[in-house]
Motif scaffolding. Structure first.
Motif: not given
Length: 215
Positions: A83-100
């Motif tokens: 779960h911790r690795e999943l949270v980190e991966a999901v947070d990282q995925a957000e960084t490539g998007a421009a808006d909320p």
């Protein structure tokens, strides 16, 4: 046949050498990693045995019990790491998007794709007997981050004003239902995950479809 001849002996059990002082934590992490692999393979916490984990790592079963009192403790530690690795991966995925809106979409898609790669771990995390018997408070972190992502969409005017916690719960229920059905009924004529997620975001969060959003 010469009486001194006999069938070849079974190869000796492979054992790891003693961990240098201070490396016990490394063995613990190796044990958790082995448990993760076996849980993902079987998709059932009841199918996991401490001896199987010990064989996977190459240590005696007693070495596993030094770090984990029983199977439940080991499975819980493995799920917490997953779960911790999943949270980190999901947070990282957000960084490539421009808006909320793009960030929320990236978050949900990553979750679905990760489950498709690790269906066994998903089943243990959400559908196992351990999940029914024990509280897994660490799972709340992902829920809270999804709620925060929905709130950012509302604050930016990309989604209508609403209770972000309620919207987030609706969204998570839909996504979990979709991925659980994909895991348990893979032969259904599933649409691409991206299309399904976009419908959830439009109908449940109120986001405009991706091709209608402003650049």
């Amino acid at each position: 046949m010469d009486k001194t001849s006999s069938a070849p002996a079974d190869p000796p059990e492979v054992k790891r050498g003693r961990n240098p002082r201070g490396h016990g934590e490394r063995l613990r992490e190796d044990i958790v990693g082995a448990a993760l692999r076996l849980l993902d393979e079987h998709g059932d916490d009841q199918a996991l045995s401490m001896r199987a984990v010990a064989r996977e790592v190459g240590v005696a079963a007693t070495s596993v019990y030094i770090h984990f009192a029983d199977r439940d403790a080991l499975v819980l530690a493995a799920l917490e790491r997953f779960h911790r690795e999943l949270v980190e991966a999901v947070d990282q995925a957000e960084t490539g998007a421009a808006d909320p809106a793009g960030k929320l979409r990236a978050r949900v898609l990553l979750l679905g794709r990760r489950v498709q790669r690790h269906p066994g771990l998903y089943k243990v995390l959400h559908e196992s007997t351990l999940n029914q018997r024990m509280a897994m408070s660490f799972k709340q972190e992902l829920a809270e981050r999804t709620t925060a992502a929905v709130q950012r969409c509302i604050d930016a005017g990309l989604a209508p004003a609403d209770d972000a916690a309620v919207v987030s719960l609706d969204l998570r229920a839909a996504v979990h239902g979709a991925v659980s059905m994909r895991v348990n009924q893979p032969d259904l004529p599933w649409p691409p995950l991206e299309e399904q997620v976009d419908r959830f975001l439009t109908k449940l969060v109120g986001l405009a479809p991706p091709d209608c959003r402003p650049e």
